[in-house]
Scaffold this active site. Structure first.
Site, PDB file in Angstrom:
ATOM      1  N   GLU A   1       0.832  -1.199   0.000  1.00 16.33           N
ATOM      2  CA  GLU A   1       0.000   0.000   0.000  1.00 16.33           C
ATOM      3  C   GLU A   1       0.872   1.256   0.000  1.00 16.33           C
ATOM      4  O   GLU A   1       1.880   1.330   0.697  1.00 16.33           O
ATOM      5  CB  GLU A   1      -0.909   0.030   1.233  1.00 16.33           C
ATOM      6  CG  GLU A   1      -1.783   1.289   1.304  1.00 16.33           C
ATOM      7  CD  GLU A   1      -2.758   1.257   2.457  1.00 16.33           C
ATOM      8  OE1 GLU A   1      -3.704   0.454   2.386  1.00 16.33           O
ATOM      9  OE2 GLU A   1      -2.564   2.029   3.418  1.00 16.33           O
TER      10      GLU A   1
ATOM     11  N   PHE B   1       0.628   5.837  -0.419  1.00 13.89           N
ATOM     12  CA  PHE B   1      -0.241   7.005  -0.394  1.00 13.89           C
ATOM     13  C   PHE B   1       0.306   8.064  -1.348  1.00 13.89           C
ATOM     14  O   PHE B   1       1.516   8.104  -1.628  1.00 13.89           O
ATOM     15  CB  PHE B   1      -0.388   7.572   1.023  1.00 13.89           C
ATOM     16  CG  PHE B   1       0.898   8.016   1.669  1.00 13.89           C
ATOM     17  CD1 PHE B   1       1.442   9.270   1.402  1.00 13.89           C
ATOM     18  CD2 PHE B   1       1.559   7.190   2.569  1.00 13.89           C
ATOM     19  CE1 PHE B   1       2.615   9.689   2.003  1.00 13.89           C
ATOM     20  CE2 PHE B   1       2.746   7.604   3.176  1.00 13.89           C
ATOM     21  CZ  PHE B   1       3.272   8.850   2.890  1.00 13.89           C
TER      22      PHE B   1
ATOM     23  N   LYS C   1     -21.122  -6.642   4.045  1.00 16.20           N
ATOM     24  CA  LYS C   1     -20.337  -6.068   2.940  1.00 16.20           C
ATOM     25  C   LYS C   1     -20.076  -7.114   1.854  1.00 16.20           C
ATOM     26  O   LYS C   1     -20.153  -6.828   0.661  1.00 16.20           O
ATOM     27  CB  LYS C   1     -18.997  -5.535   3.459  1.00 16.20           C
ATOM     28  CG  LYS C   1     -19.060  -4.401   4.448  1.00 16.20           C
ATOM     29  CD  LYS C   1     -17.629  -4.014   4.827  1.00 16.20           C
ATOM     30  CE  LYS C   1     -17.551  -3.186   6.088  1.00 16.20           C
ATOM     31  NZ  LYS C   1     -16.149  -2.857   6.440  1.00 16.20           N
TER      32      LYS C   1
ATOM     33  N   TYR D   1       1.582  -2.315   4.703  1.00 15.20           N
ATOM     34  CA  TYR D   1       1.410  -0.869   4.748  1.00 15.20           C
ATOM     35  C   TYR D   1       2.797  -0.229   4.738  1.00 15.20           C
ATOM     36  O   TYR D   1       3.500  -0.243   5.750  1.00 15.20           O
ATOM     37  CB  TYR D   1       0.637  -0.458   6.008  1.00 15.20           C
ATOM     38  CG  TYR D   1      -0.766  -1.017   6.066  1.00 15.20           C
ATOM     39  CD1 TYR D   1      -1.699  -0.683   5.096  1.00 15.20           C
ATOM     40  CD2 TYR D   1      -1.157  -1.891   7.082  1.00 15.20           C
ATOM     41  CE1 TYR D   1      -2.994  -1.188   5.137  1.00 15.20           C
ATOM     42  CE2 TYR D   1      -2.449  -2.402   7.133  1.00 15.20           C
ATOM     43  CZ  TYR D   1      -3.363  -2.050   6.154  1.00 15.20           C
ATOM     44  OH  TYR D   1      -4.637  -2.553   6.182  1.00 15.20           O
TER      45      TYR D   1
ATOM     46  N   ASN E   1      16.623   6.100 -23.938  1.00 14.30           N
ATOM     47  CA  ASN E   1      16.592   4.795 -23.287  1.00 14.30           C
ATOM     48  C   ASN E   1      16.159   4.927 -21.840  1.00 14.30           C
ATOM     49  O   ASN E   1      16.995   5.048 -20.942  1.00 14.30           O
ATOM     50  CB  ASN E   1      17.973   4.114 -23.367  1.00 14.30           C
ATOM     51  CG  ASN E   1      18.477   4.003 -24.797  1.00 14.30           C
ATOM     52  OD1 ASN E   1      19.117   4.904 -25.312  1.00 14.30           O
ATOM     53  ND2 ASN E   1      18.156   2.898 -25.439  1.00 14.30           N
TER      54      ASN E   1
ATOM     55  N   ALA F   1      18.738  -3.935 -23.009  1.00 12.91           N
ATOM     56  CA  ALA F   1      18.215  -5.296 -23.117  1.00 12.91           C
ATOM     57  C   ALA F   1      19.369  -6.292 -23.061  1.00 12.91           C
ATOM     58  O   ALA F   1      20.451  -6.028 -23.601  1.00 12.91           O
ATOM     59  CB  ALA F   1      17.437  -5.457 -24.421  1.00 12.91           C
TER      60      ALA F   1
ATOM     61  N   ASN G   1      18.844   2.104 -30.858  1.00  7.97           N
ATOM     62  CA  ASN G   1      17.966   0.936 -30.814  1.00  7.97           C
ATOM     63  C   ASN G   1      18.590  -0.149 -31.684  1.00  7.97           C
ATOM     64  O   ASN G   1      19.101   0.149 -32.777  1.00  7.97           O
ATOM     65  CB  ASN G   1      16.566   1.292 -31.330  1.00  7.97           C
ATOM     66  CG  ASN G   1      15.499   0.286 -30.913  1.00  7.97           C
ATOM     67  OD1 ASN G   1      15.814  -0.796 -30.418  1.00  7.97           O
ATOM     68  ND2 ASN G   1      14.238   0.636 -31.114  1.00  7.97           N
TER      69      ASN G   1
END
Length: 635
Positions: free
Chosen positions: A54, A56, A210, A314, A451, A456, A478
């Site tokens: 989690e 925020f 619920k 958390y 990049n 890779a 590339n």
């Protein structure tokens, strides 16, 4: 560039190029609907423990960029999902980079993490506002909601705007009424009972309501004893709650943060924990070490119980302690080999991009830019790219928080060097990037403007040849080697389902000075099996032998599936990419120097005078000629 329209290059429609569905190819999500519950149930069926995290929303745009960079790092640990809290003080449903909605959207679309968004009833003023914000979440590809009543004002001033919408169960019911089965829904459970409930048993009855209203699974409030959670699960099962229940785990990382969180959640801290941390409350490192030990001990008891499928952490937006805990538990999977479904980075937007399995190769190292520029497409190519004459791309952006470099400006300047005196200085930086050698200041060059992703692994096949070209002023951005039937499970070039074979044509993309264009064209004339596209910055000079049809440069053959062609060289898209590629010289490199400096002049000169080239060697069987022909150009 014109405003993007709701169109995209569509697949060809003849029988020979019909678009396979994800279920027939084995790619995409294999029919997965994007709901977290399905992933949880799959792990439970395989007895494979997992973790989720989690976060925020941060308070500043810079904090938002840092958080997205953190998401990209924690993705390597393979969390099952993450969730983003709903912060009323941060205008959570807005388009601001610090809003809950935008952070969850960026995580979903640009990091590949399945993301659940918190939604609180107490924040909203009407049913219509709730529905509006859920529609915004749906539009951004978010498929999972944690439905909460939310924290109430301390002065007790909150009054439900509707008698039928006073509790989180009512919010669950509303979501199901308005959106049917689209959203996966999670609700909160309280191992000691909700502090506002008259009794623990009464709270359990509310929790069951619920689930009956349509919730899929439960994540609990924090606790400090494994026995508390295990007893809670038993009590839930005794009254008929059968859905998955995940323990909410709070690692103690600081004395003040512990007191604040406990105050908000109205929980009591066990005496043994208070006695342990009181003597060290002013020593952050000692408290963190204690928190890691306490958390690992409790989590091992939970996982060893046989009834806990995974852990929900958390994090308080801190990753070091959480990562250490998960590593000690054996849940952090960084370094583990994960079979790629496709050869490029996918999103977690299962609503809009679940069937996408074809992309142009040009954005291979800038996937987030490609996702941003195509986000308005009504459909995404599936099966074949097709012959498109006018794909509608959004304008390139270099300043949106989810597209910014993961490195700080000072780090970038050190890599690209604070002072450039000639083009050769630029060539040397490209060589350092390719080879991993430090620049003249001893700084390792881990990123270039083109990049965003790490090199890779297959680049290692070409390192020496690429370094030689770059040292001579052919600046490669590339590349891919030719591959003729490598197993799909190959650790370097493999992708797709096991039991298949993958193929690649050699591809090379680079900037080259105007003085060498004539010689390049002359050499290319002797190689009819090489397709080329050469263009200058303004687009006034273009040389190509490709026509307007796309060329497949990566494909795979798999058991029980049609041939998959996930990567193409598309001439029309190259014209779009060309503008972005040239812009990056100035936006991501030149602007780090003063406007009247020699360094800025060097970069601007390359931007103005060099050409961008892509080459495809169609002979993937006998070996590529690309480096041999370019050696003649730089002789």
């Amino acid at each position: 560039m014109a405003e993007p329209k709701e169109v995209c290059p569509l697949p060809e429609t003849s029988d020979s190029s019909r678009s396979p569905s994800p279920s027939s190819t084995g790619f995409g999500d294999d029919g997965w609907n994007g709901k977290i519950l399905e992933k949880i149930n799959t792990r439970i069926s395989k007895n494979a423990p997992f973790f989720s995290l989690e976060f925020f929303p941060p308070r500043t745009p810079a904090g938002a960029s840092n958080l997205i960079a953190r998401f990209n790092r924690i993705r390597n640990g393979q969390p099952l999902f993450i969730d983003v809290t709903w912060h009323p003080a941060g205008n959570p449903a807005s388009d601001d980079p610090t809003s809950s909605l935008m952070i969850a959207s960026a995580a979903t679309n640009y990091t590949g993490l399945d993301t659940m968004l918190h939604l609180t009833l107490a924040y909203h003023k009407s049913r219509e506002e709730i529905v509006k914000n859920l529609k915004k979440a749906k539009h951004r590809g978010i498929k999972n909601i944690l439905a909460l009543r939310g924290d109430l004002p301390l002065d007790g001033s909150w009054v439900p705007f509707d008698d039928s919408l006073g509790y989180s169960g009512d919010l669950v019911r509303l979501i199901r009424e308005e959106f049917g089965d689209y959203f996966g829904i999670c609700v909160a459970g309280y191992p000691r009972g909700h502090p506002d409930c008259v009794s623990y048993k009464d709270d359990l009855r509310h929790l069951k309501a619920k689930i009956e209203a349509g919730a899929d699974f439960i994540i609990t409030q924090l606790f400090f004893s494994a026995d508390v959670f295990l007893e809670f699960v038993k009590d839930c099962r005794d009254i008929g709650i059968t859905c998955p229940i995940l323990p909410g785990i709070f690692p103690i990382q600081g004395y003040n943060s512990l007191r604040q969180l406990v105050k908000l959640s109205k929980l009591n801290i066990p005496d043994e924990i208070l006695q342990a941390i009181e003597p060290i409350k002013d020593n952050d490192e000692a408290i963190r070490n204690y928190g890691v030990h306490q958390c690992v001990t409790m989590c091992r008891s939970l996982l060893d119980s046989g009834i806990v499928p995974g852990l929900h952490i958390y994090t308080l937006n801190r990753e070091v302690a959480c990562t250490e805990i998960l590593q000690q538990l054996g849940l952090w999977s960084e370094g583990a080999s994960v079979q790629r479904i496709l050869p490029w980075k996918q999103t977690a937007n299962h609503q809009r991009r679940c069937n996408e399995d074809v992309r142009p190769i040009f954005w291979a190292s800038r996937p987030n830019s490609y996702i941003h520029r195509t986000q308005d497409w009504a459909e995404f190519p599936n099966g074949r790219w097709g012959n498109s004459s006018s794909p509608a791309f959004r304008d390139a952006s270099h300043y949106l928080f989810y597209l910014q470099s993961k490195l700080k400006a000072a780090e970038i300047v050190k890599m690209l060097t604070p002072e450039l005196t000639s083009e050769q200085d630029v060539f040397d930086i490209f060589v350092c990037y390719i080879t991993g050698q430090p620049n003249r200041l001893g700084q390792k060059v881990t990123q270039l403007p083109w990049n965003d992703e790490d090199l890779a692994p297959e680049t290692n096949y070409l390192t020496e040849k690429l370094a030689k070209l770059n040292s001579c002023g052919l600046l490669t951005i590339n590349s891919q080697p030719s591959i003729n039937g490598a197993p799909s499970t190959d650790p370097v070039v493999g992708w797709g389902k096991p039991g298949g074979y993958v193929y690649q044509k050699a591809y090379l993309e680079f900037f080259i000075s105007a003085e060498r264009i004539a010689k390049l064209q002359a050499v290319l004339a002797d190689h009819p099996f090489v397709n080329y596209h050469i263009v200058n910055q303004s687009g006034t000079e273009t040389f190509t032998n490709t026509g307007q049809m796309p060329i497949a440069v990566t494909w795979g053959v798999f058991p029980g599936s049609e041939i998959i062609q996930p990567t193409v060289v598309d001439p029309v898209s190259f014209d779009i990419w060309k503008d972005e590629a040239f812009e990056l010289w100035v936006e991501r490199w030149g602007k780090h120097y003063k406007e009247d400096s020699e360094s800025r002049r060097v970069i601007q000169s390359i931007h103005d005078t060099f050409y961008l080239v892509n080459l495809v060697d169609n002979d993937y069987v006998t070996g590529s000629v690309l480096f041999d022909l370019l050696a003649k150009v730089v002789e």
